[in-house]
Design an enzyme around this catalytic site. Structure first.
Site, PDB file in Angstrom:
ATOM      1  N   GLY A  10       0.786  -1.331  -0.053  1.00 43.86           N
ATOM      2  CA  GLY A  10       0.031   0.020  -0.081  1.00 43.86           C
ATOM      3  C   GLY A  10       0.809   1.417  -0.024  1.00 43.86           C
ATOM      4  O   GLY A  10       2.153   1.274  -0.104  1.00 43.86           O
ATOM      5  N   GLN A  11       0.301   2.427   0.091  1.00 39.97           N
ATOM      6  CA  GLN A  11       1.077   3.804  -0.111  1.00 39.97           C
ATOM      7  C   GLN A  11       2.149   3.899   1.343  1.00 39.97           C
ATOM      8  O   GLN A  11       3.205   3.780   1.174  1.00 39.97           O
ATOM      9  CB  GLN A  11       0.055   4.791   0.164  1.00 39.97           C
ATOM     10  CG  GLN A  11      -0.833   5.079  -1.128  1.00 39.97           C
ATOM     11  CD  GLN A  11      -1.636   6.356  -0.841  1.00 39.97           C
ATOM     12  OE1 GLN A  11      -1.073   7.186  -1.220  1.00 39.97           O
ATOM     13  NE2 GLN A  11      -2.857   6.514  -0.424  1.00 39.97           N
ATOM     14  N   ALA A  56      -5.519  -2.352   4.881  1.00 43.46           N
ATOM     15  CA  ALA A  56      -6.962  -1.978   5.206  1.00 43.46           C
ATOM     16  C   ALA A  56      -7.873  -1.987   4.054  1.00 43.46           C
ATOM     17  O   ALA A  56      -7.253  -1.990   2.975  1.00 43.46           O
ATOM     18  CB  ALA A  56      -7.175  -0.587   5.797  1.00 43.46           C
ATOM     19  N   THR A  58      -9.755   0.326   1.764  1.00 45.00           N
ATOM     20  CA  THR A  58      -9.761   1.490   1.637  1.00 45.00           C
ATOM     21  C   THR A  58     -10.620   2.122   0.617  1.00 45.00           C
ATOM     22  O   THR A  58     -10.627   3.554   0.416  1.00 45.00           O
ATOM     23  CB  THR A  58      -8.315   2.020   1.546  1.00 45.00           C
ATOM     24  OG1 THR A  58      -7.511   1.497   0.417  1.00 45.00           O
ATOM     25  CG2 THR A  58      -7.413   2.087   2.678  1.00 45.00           C
ATOM     26  N   THR A  97      -8.444   6.452  10.987  1.00 42.41           N
ATOM     27  CA  THR A  97      -8.755   7.359   9.666  1.00 42.41           C
ATOM     28  C   THR A  97      -9.556   8.548  10.463  1.00 42.41           C
ATOM     29  O   THR A  97     -10.284   8.408  11.388  1.00 42.41           O
ATOM     30  CB  THR A  97      -9.348   6.930   8.706  1.00 42.41           C
ATOM     31  OG1 THR A  97     -10.101   7.828   7.794  1.00 42.41           O
ATOM     32  CG2 THR A  97     -10.748   6.194   9.434  1.00 42.41           C
ATOM     33  N   TYR A 121     -17.149   2.476   5.519  1.00 41.36           N
ATOM     34  CA  TYR A 121     -15.636   2.563   5.811  1.00 41.36           C
ATOM     35  C   TYR A 121     -15.265   2.903   7.031  1.00 41.36           C
ATOM     36  O   TYR A 121     -14.507   2.354   7.844  1.00 41.36           O
ATOM     37  CB  TYR A 121     -14.978   3.444   4.691  1.00 41.36           C
ATOM     38  CG  TYR A 121     -13.482   3.553   4.809  1.00 41.36           C
ATOM     39  CD1 TYR A 121     -12.522   2.669   4.651  1.00 41.36           C
ATOM     40  CD2 TYR A 121     -13.069   4.886   5.257  1.00 41.36           C
ATOM     41  CE1 TYR A 121     -11.052   3.041   5.022  1.00 41.36           C
ATOM     42  CE2 TYR A 121     -11.566   5.178   5.621  1.00 41.36           C
ATOM     43  CZ  TYR A 121     -10.937   4.237   5.597  1.00 41.36           C
ATOM     44  OH  TYR A 121      -9.385   4.524   5.501  1.00 41.36           O
ATOM     45  N   LYS A 125     -13.579   1.150  10.223  1.00 41.64           N
ATOM     46  CA  LYS A 125     -12.218   1.443  10.661  1.00 41.64           C
ATOM     47  C   LYS A 125     -12.527   1.508  12.277  1.00 41.64           C
ATOM     48  O   LYS A 125     -11.824   1.440  13.212  1.00 41.64           O
ATOM     49  CB  LYS A 125     -11.785   2.621  10.161  1.00 41.64           C
ATOM     50  CG  LYS A 125     -11.219   2.378   8.537  1.00 41.64           C
ATOM     51  CD  LYS A 125     -10.180   1.583   8.660  1.00 41.64           C
ATOM     52  CE  LYS A 125      -8.855   2.307   9.157  1.00 41.64           C
ATOM     53  NZ  LYS A 125      -7.535   1.272   9.159  1.00 41.64           N
TER      54      LYS A 125
HETATM   55  N1  LIG Z   1      -5.607   6.601   2.018  1.00 38.89           N
HETATM   56  C1  LIG Z   1      -6.284   7.388   2.714  1.00 38.89           C
HETATM   57  O1  LIG Z   1      -6.408   8.580   2.458  1.00 38.89           O
HETATM   58  C2  LIG Z   1      -6.381   7.206   4.308  1.00 38.89           C
HETATM   59  C3  LIG Z   1      -6.712   8.266   4.954  1.00 38.89           C
HETATM   60  C4  LIG Z   1      -6.844   7.963   6.300  1.00 38.89           C
HETATM   61  C5  LIG Z   1      -6.407   6.719   7.043  1.00 38.89           C
HETATM   62  N2  LIG Z   1      -6.079   5.801   5.860  1.00 38.89           N
HETATM   63  C6  LIG Z   1      -5.609   4.481   6.854  1.00 38.89           C
HETATM   64  O2  LIG Z   1      -4.113   4.374   6.461  1.00 38.89           O
HETATM   65  C7  LIG Z   1      -3.731   3.023   6.397  1.00 38.89           C
HETATM   66  C8  LIG Z   1      -2.959   2.916   5.262  1.00 38.89           C
HETATM   67  O3  LIG Z   1      -3.451   3.479   4.227  1.00 38.89           O
HETATM   68  P1  LIG Z   1      -2.961   3.444   2.384  1.00 38.89           P
HETATM   69  O4  LIG Z   1      -3.600   4.694   1.773  1.00 38.89           O
HETATM   70  O5  LIG Z   1      -1.473   3.189   2.661  1.00 38.89           O
HETATM   71  O6  LIG Z   1      -3.851   2.238   1.912  1.00 38.89           O
HETATM   72  P2  LIG Z   1      -3.740   1.316   0.483  1.00 38.89           P
HETATM   73  O7  LIG Z   1      -2.818   2.200  -0.313  1.00 38.89           O
HETATM   74  O8  LIG Z   1      -5.099   1.217  -0.014  1.00 38.89           O
HETATM   75  O9  LIG Z   1      -3.228  -0.228   0.752  1.00 38.89           O
HETATM   76  C9  LIG Z   1      -3.846  -0.882   1.796  1.00 38.89           C
HETATM   77  C10 LIG Z   1      -2.978  -2.326   1.545  1.00 38.89           C
HETATM   78  O10 LIG Z   1      -4.035  -3.100   2.261  1.00 38.89           O
HETATM   79  C11 LIG Z   1      -3.928  -4.243   1.529  1.00 38.89           C
HETATM   80  N3  LIG Z   1      -4.952  -5.039   1.665  1.00 38.89           N
HETATM   81  C12 LIG Z   1      -6.432  -4.898   1.427  1.00 38.89           C
HETATM   82  N4  LIG Z   1      -7.205  -5.870   1.809  1.00 38.89           N
HETATM   83  C13 LIG Z   1      -6.416  -6.973   1.997  1.00 38.89           C
HETATM   84  C14 LIG Z   1      -6.474  -8.305   2.521  1.00 38.89           C
HETATM   85  N5  LIG Z   1      -7.666  -9.096   2.207  1.00 38.89           N
HETATM   86  N6  LIG Z   1      -5.511  -8.978   2.694  1.00 38.89           N
HETATM   87  C15 LIG Z   1      -4.354  -8.459   2.629  1.00 38.89           C
HETATM   88  N7  LIG Z   1      -3.878  -7.255   2.602  1.00 38.89           N
HETATM   89  C16 LIG Z   1      -5.054  -6.619   2.087  1.00 38.89           C
HETATM   90  C17 LIG Z   1      -3.719  -3.832  -0.013  1.00 38.89           C
HETATM   91  O11 LIG Z   1      -3.366  -4.871  -0.577  1.00 38.89           O
HETATM   92  P3  LIG Z   1      -3.340  -5.006  -2.245  1.00 38.89           P
HETATM   93  O12 LIG Z   1      -2.171  -4.102  -2.523  1.00 38.89           O
HETATM   94  O13 LIG Z   1      -3.022  -6.241  -2.722  1.00 38.89           O
HETATM   95  O14 LIG Z   1      -4.695  -4.302  -2.692  1.00 38.89           O
HETATM   96  C18 LIG Z   1      -3.011  -2.724   0.171  1.00 38.89           C
HETATM   97  O15 LIG Z   1      -1.700  -3.008  -0.100  1.00 38.89           O
HETATM   98  C19 LIG Z   1      -5.121   2.283   6.426  1.00 38.89           C
HETATM   99  O16 LIG Z   1      -5.218   1.574   7.619  1.00 38.89           O
HETATM  100  C20 LIG Z   1      -6.063   3.309   5.872  1.00 38.89           C
HETATM  101  O17 LIG Z   1      -7.298   3.092   6.439  1.00 38.89           O
HETATM  102  C21 LIG Z   1      -5.854   5.846   4.805  1.00 38.89           C
END
Ligand SMILES: NC(=O)c1ccc[n+]([C@@H]2O[C@H](COP(=O)([O-])OP(=O)(O)OC[C@H]3O[C@@H](n4cnc5c(N)ncnc54)[C@H](OP(=O)(O)O)[C@@H]3O)[C@@H](O)[C@H]2O)c1
Length: 290
Positions: A10-11, A56, A58, A97, A121, A125
Site C-alpha cells: 500500500g501507500q 486496510a 480503503t 482514519t 468505511y 475502521k
Molecule cells: N488512503 C487514505 O487517504 C487514508 C486516510 C486516512 C487513513 N488511512 C488508513 O491508513 C492506512 C494505510 O492506508 P493506505 O492509503 O496506505 O492504504 P492502501 O494504499 O489502500 O493500501 C492498503 C493495503 O492493504 C492491503 N489489503 C487490502 N485488503 C487486504 C486483504 N484482504 N489481505 C491482505 N492485504 C489487504 C492492500 O493490498 P493490495 O495491494 O494487494 O490491494 C494494500 O496494499 C489504512 O489503515 C487506511 O485505513 C488511509
C-alpha cells in the site's frame, strides 16, 4: 527487534519498506486479512515483537456495497492482530482514519473527541479501533487523513490522469481536511517504534498525526496542477471549477470537515510532519507514472 508489517504494497507500506529495512513485510499474497483465524495463526507463528498494520479496505465508496468484506478486513483482522499481540506481549501499531468522525465539528478533532462515522468505511475502521482497545494494552492507533504518495493509488494521481484527459473538471470545495504524505507517516512510525524501549516513549492509546495546512479537495487539486505544471509533468493546467458535495453524489457520504489536530504528545516525541504542499512538490518530482 522483530518487526512485522502488514499491507506492504500500500501507500504507507511501500514507504515503510524504505525505512524499516530489517522488518518482515507481508502482502495479500502472504496472508489474506479477510480470514481472521488464519491471520492470527500466522502472526502467532511468526512471533513478532512489533506488529505494524497498514493494510486496510480503503475503497470508501465500494465499501457501501461490500460492508461484510470491509468489516472483515478493517475490524475483524485488527481484532485478530490485537489477540495475537496480547498473547505475544507485542506492540501493535495500527493506522486509522479521520472518517471515524462525522464532520460536524467547527474546530480540529482531538483524539479524545466523540466519534460518529457516517459511512461504512468509517464504521468498519472504528470497529477495528474498538476491538484493539478492548483486547490488548500495548497499542498505538494512529489516525491520519487524505494520504498521498508516489506509490499506490490516490487523489494526486487521479487528478494528474484527469489533467491529461480533460480541459476542465469540477472538484468538491466544501469538504475540508489535511493531506498527509505517506513517507512522513512511515518516518513517524519508524521513529516511534525505534523509541519503544525508551522510558519516555509515546503513551499507548489513540493519537492523531497530521501536518497542515487545512485545505479542500478543490484547493488540493489546484495545488497539484500548479506544481505538476511548473515541474513539466502535465502539459497544461485544466480549468478547475469548485462545486459542492451535493453536486457530486457518491455512494458513501463524506465528513464535511475532518481536520485532525495533531496530538501534542506525539509532537513531543517525533519531528512534526512537513506541510503537505512541500511534500507534494517533492512527491511529484519522484512520480513514475499515473
Ligand atoms: N488512503 C487514505 O487517504 C487514508 C486516510 C486516512 C487513513 N488511512 C488508513 O491508513 C492506512 C494505510 O492506508 P493506505 O492509503 O496506505 O492504504 P492502501 O494504499 O489502500 O493500501 C492498503 C493495503 O492493504 C492491503 N489489503 C487490502 N485488503 C487486504 C486483504 N484482504 N489481505 C491482505 N492485504 C489487504 C492492500 O493490498 P493490495 O495491494 O494487494 O490491494 C494494500 O496494499 C489504512 O489503515 C487506511 O485505513 C488511509
Amino acid at each position: 527487534m522483530k518487526i512485522l508489517v502488514l499491507g506492504a504494497n500500500g501507500q504507507v507500506g511501500s514507504h515503510l519498506r524504505l525505512v524499516l529495512r530489517e522488518a518482515t513485510f507481508w502482502t495479500r499474497q502472504d496472508v489474506d486479512l479477510a480470514c481472521a483465524a488464519e491471520l492470527e495463526k500466522a502472526v502467532l507463528t511468526a512471533q513478532p515483537e512489533v506488529i505494524i498494520n497498514v493494510a486496510a479496505y480503503t475503497a470508501v465508496d465500494r465499501a457501501e456495497q461490500e460492508p461484510g468484506l470491509a468489516w472483515a478486513i478493517n475490524a475483524e483482522a485488527p481484532a485478530a492482530l490485537a489477540r495475537a499481540a496480547d498473547r505475544l506481549g507485542a506492540l501493535l501499531v495500527h493506522l486509522s482514519t479521520d472518517y471515524v468522525f462525522d464532520g460536524n465539528s467547527r474546530r480540529p478533532y482531538e483524539s479524545t473527541d466523540s466519534v460518529n462515522p457516517i459511512n461504512v468505511y468509517g464504521r468498519t475502521k472504528l470497529g477495528g479501533e474498538l476491538a484493539i482497545a478492548s483486547v490488548c494494552s500495548r497499542y498505538w492507533i494512529l489516525r491520519t487523513s487524505w494520504i498521498f504518495s508516489e506509490h499506490g493509488a490516490n487523489f494526486v494521481k487521479t487528478m494528474l490522469r484527469l489533467a491529461n484527459e480533460r480541459d476542465s473538471l469540477n472538484v468538491v470545495d466544501d469538504q475540508s481536511g489535511i493531506p498527509s504524505y505517506a513517507g512522513d507517516l512511515a518516518s513517524v512510525i519508524c521513529e516511534l517504534v525505534s523509541d519503544i524501549d525508551d522510558a519516555h516513549s509515546l503513551p499507548f492509546g489513540i493519537h492523531h498525526i497530521s501536518g497542515g495546512p487545512t485545505t479542500t479537495w478543490y484547493e488540493f487539486a489546484q495545488e497539484i496542477f500548479r506544481s505538476a505544471y511548473a515541474q513539466g509533468i502535465i502539459a497544461r493546467k485544466p480549468l478547475v471549477t469548485p462545486i459542492t458535495t451535493a453536486e457530486y453524489p457518491t455512494a458513501a457520504k463524506r465528513p464535511r470537515y475532518s481536520v485532525l489536530a495533531s496530538s501534542e504528545v506525539l509532537e513531543e516525541h517525533v519531528v512534526t510532519i512537513a506541510d503537505w504542499t512541500k511534500r507534494l512538490d517533492e512527491m511529484l518530482g519522484k512520480i513514475q507514472g499515473f
